[in-house]
Scaffold this active site. Structure first.
Site, PDB file in Angstrom:
ATOM      1  N   LYS A 143       0.826  -1.213   0.000  1.00  0.00           N
ATOM      2  CA  LYS A 143       0.000   0.000   0.000  1.00  0.00           C
ATOM      3  C   LYS A 143       0.859   1.261   0.000  1.00  0.00           C
ATOM      4  CE  LYS A 143      -4.391  -1.827   1.215  1.00  0.00           C
ATOM      5  NZ  LYS A 143      -5.689  -1.662   1.841  1.00  0.00           N
ATOM      6  N   LYS A 180     -10.557  -4.578  -3.557  1.00  0.00           N
ATOM      7  CA  LYS A 180     -11.636  -3.641  -3.850  1.00  0.00           C
ATOM      8  C   LYS A 180     -11.153  -2.226  -4.074  1.00  0.00           C
ATOM      9  CE  LYS A 180     -13.433  -4.323   0.636  1.00  0.00           C
ATOM     10  NZ  LYS A 180     -12.369  -3.934   1.560  1.00  0.00           N
ATOM     11  N   LYS A 218      -3.535  -9.976  -6.006  1.00  0.00           N
ATOM     12  CA  LYS A 218      -4.876 -10.344  -5.533  1.00  0.00           C
ATOM     13  C   LYS A 218      -5.944  -9.360  -5.983  1.00  0.00           C
ATOM     14  CE  LYS A 218      -5.636  -8.129  -1.114  1.00  0.00           C
ATOM     15  NZ  LYS A 218      -6.592  -8.125  -0.040  1.00  0.00           N
TER      16      LYS A 218
HETATM   17  P1  ATP Z   1      -8.532  -3.127   0.258  1.00  0.00           P
HETATM   18  O1  ATP Z   1      -8.292  -3.208  -1.208  1.00  0.00           O
HETATM   19  O2  ATP Z   1      -9.230  -1.882   0.674  1.00  0.00           O
HETATM   20  O3  ATP Z   1      -7.339  -3.455   1.073  1.00  0.00           O
HETATM   21  P2  ATP Z   1      -9.512  -5.781   0.254  1.00  0.00           P
HETATM   22  O4  ATP Z   1     -10.345  -6.083  -0.929  1.00  0.00           O
HETATM   23  O5  ATP Z   1      -8.129  -6.269   0.273  1.00  0.00           O
HETATM   24  O6  ATP Z   1      -9.566  -4.241   0.549  1.00  0.00           O
HETATM   25  P3  ATP Z   1     -10.305  -6.217   3.020  1.00  0.00           P
HETATM   26  O7  ATP Z   1     -11.446  -5.419   3.516  1.00  0.00           O
HETATM   27  O8  ATP Z   1      -8.976  -5.742   3.410  1.00  0.00           O
HETATM   28  O9  ATP Z   1     -10.335  -6.394   1.435  1.00  0.00           O
HETATM   29  O10 ATP Z   1     -10.508  -7.721   3.440  1.00  0.00           O
HETATM   30  C1  ATP Z   1     -11.725  -8.353   3.750  1.00  0.00           C
HETATM   31  C2  ATP Z   1     -11.551  -9.838   3.754  1.00  0.00           C
HETATM   32  O11 ATP Z   1     -11.478 -10.329   2.419  1.00  0.00           O
HETATM   33  C3  ATP Z   1     -10.271 -10.318   4.432  1.00  0.00           C
HETATM   34  O12 ATP Z   1     -10.550 -11.461   5.191  1.00  0.00           O
HETATM   35  C4  ATP Z   1      -9.358 -10.639   3.302  1.00  0.00           C
HETATM   36  O13 ATP Z   1      -8.436 -11.614   3.643  1.00  0.00           O
HETATM   37  C5  ATP Z   1     -10.336 -11.143   2.267  1.00  0.00           C
HETATM   38  N1  ATP Z   1      -9.834 -10.929   0.908  1.00  0.00           N
HETATM   39  C6  ATP Z   1      -9.518  -9.749   0.342  1.00  0.00           C
HETATM   40  N2  ATP Z   1      -9.133  -9.907  -0.920  1.00  0.00           N
HETATM   41  C7  ATP Z   1      -9.199 -11.238  -1.174  1.00  0.00           C
HETATM   42  C8  ATP Z   1      -8.914 -12.040  -2.324  1.00  0.00           C
HETATM   43  N3  ATP Z   1      -8.520 -11.499  -3.450  1.00  0.00           N
HETATM   44  N4  ATP Z   1      -9.078 -13.367  -2.232  1.00  0.00           N
HETATM   45  C9  ATP Z   1      -9.507 -13.923  -1.087  1.00  0.00           C
HETATM   46  N5  ATP Z   1      -9.792 -13.235   0.025  1.00  0.00           N
HETATM   47  C10 ATP Z   1      -9.644 -11.905   0.000  1.00  0.00           C
END
Ligand code: ATP
Ligand code: LTN
Length: 332
Positions: free
Chosen positions: A115, A200, A197
């Site tokens: 990040k 969002k 990965k």
């Molecule tokens: P950001 O992009 O804002 O960091 P994020 O999409 O990574 O958000 P989080 O809110 O940080 O999502 O995570 C919510 C949950 O979703 C966590 O348990 C995280 O491990 C899971 N998660 C996030 N991205 C993935 C992915 N690509 N595959 C599987 N699990 C995921």
């Protein structure tokens, strides 16, 4: 809600619209765990401002995410589904834990490094200490298990280290939590860069399928997914990351295993395969989308639901905070 059930805590940031990665990697598992565990689920809106947010969008994202989680099957009669910023103990314990977390430990966190690169103009202290707030979220509830996607396991290890360090100094204050990564669909990758990965807050929205995307958008994104040149549906993460990712997704929504998928698409082109994955995802998400449309219209129901959960969480977590403060040497 039986007394002897193990405690589960997890959280998701309302930092954008929920992705298929969040849903398959984390949320489906939250729903399943409600039957067996006493679950605390939080909207981690304090974590969200580690990346700069537009206030209007942030309000919308919080409401949308709350409604969508209810639509996914998070059940307020079974679980405590609260909003992190409404429960004062999180920020309080996070400060305390910051003083028991080492600079070196935080510097090693992959998410911080990623990040910082992505938001090079705003590498703020909150982004750096994000894991101690996450540790507070977990330790406040004496959680036994923390269901997360594979990307969060490093933060969980750090949480355990902080808890062990604190307990080593003051006796048994915190339960040492265990991370819990679901077997299927644990890590969903971007459809455009299948080596990173699906996230969002990603700027390339074509790589990311959102749970609330319209069917025609979902199909389009899958049809454009990056694959490879050898025209064989075969699982091989190293050499065929795009196809393997699509297989992971297909498996998560259909329940078929890798072998069965390879058989189904033997001799068929990637075009057929991508369309089938898209269709299966659309069917899987349809009921969730329908339910969301009902809930988002009912603000009064949502408010009543989170107020009840917030109050329960405040009361429950206060006990842990009080105990930690007393041990450190604070007076009442
Ligand atoms: P950001 O992009 O804002 O960091 P994020 O999409 O990574 O958000 P989080 O809110 O940080 O999502 O995570 C919510 C949950 O979703 C966590 O348990 C995280 O491990 C899971 N998660 C996030 N991205 C993935 C992915 N690509 N595959 C599987 N699990 C995921
Ligand atoms: N950092 C987490 C979201 C999160 C979380 C938590 C997950 C905040 N607090 C506590 C589990 C337990 C993420 O998934 N990116």
């Amino acid at each position: 809600m039986g007394e002897k059930k193990q405690i589960v805590l997890s959280a998701i940031q309302p930092s954008g619209s929920m992705t298929l990665g969040n849903y398959l990697g984390a949320i489906k598992n939250w729903v399943a765990m409600q039957e067996e565990y006493f679950c605390f689920y939080a909207l981690a809106d304090l974590h969200t401002i580690t990346v700069r947010q537009n206030p209007q969008e942030m309000r919308k994202n919080i409401l949308d995410m709350y409604a969508l989680l209810l639509a996914c099957g998070v059940d307020p009669d079974k679980s405590v589904f609260f909003i992190q910023s409404h429960v004062t103990t999180h920020a309080q314990l996070a400060w305390l834990l910051n003083c028991y977390t080492q600079f070196g430990e935080l510097s090693r966190m992959t998410q911080f490094k990623d990040k910082s690169k992505k938001h090079a103009d705003n590498i703020n202290a909150g982004l750096f200490t994000y894991p101690s707030l996450m540790a507070a979220d977990i330790l406040l509830y004496q959680a036994d298990k923390v269901p997360v996607g594979a990307d969060q396991m490093q933060h969980l290890e750090l949480t355990r280290n902080i808890a062990n360090r604190f307990n080593g100094l003051y006796g048994n204050v915190f339960k040492i939590p265990e991370g819990f990564v679901p077997k299927d669909g644990a890590r969903v990758m971007s459809l455009q860069t299948p080596t990173s990965k699906m996230s969002k807050s990603d700027t390339n929205i074509n790589g990311c399928v959102y749970v609330l995307d319209k069917p025609e958008v979902i199909i389009k994104k899958f049809k454009r997914a990056i694959t490879d040149n050898d025209a064989e549906v075969r699982f091989d993460i190293e050499n065929k990351p795009g196809i393997s990712n699509l297989m992971t997704i297909y498996s998560a929504v259909t329940g078929l295993n890798t072998e069965q998928i390879e058989k189904e698409f033997a001799g068929k082109g990637y075009g057929d395969f991508k369309a089938s994955v898209g269709e299966a995802v659309i069917e899987h998400l349809r009921p969730v989308q329908e339910k969301y449309q009902q809930i988002i219209k009912d603000r009064a129901y949502m408010e009543e639901t989170w107020k009840k959960a917030d109050a329960f969480a405040q009361n429950f977590s206060q006990r842990t905070l009080d105990k930690a403060m007393k041990k450190i040497g604070y007076i009442k």
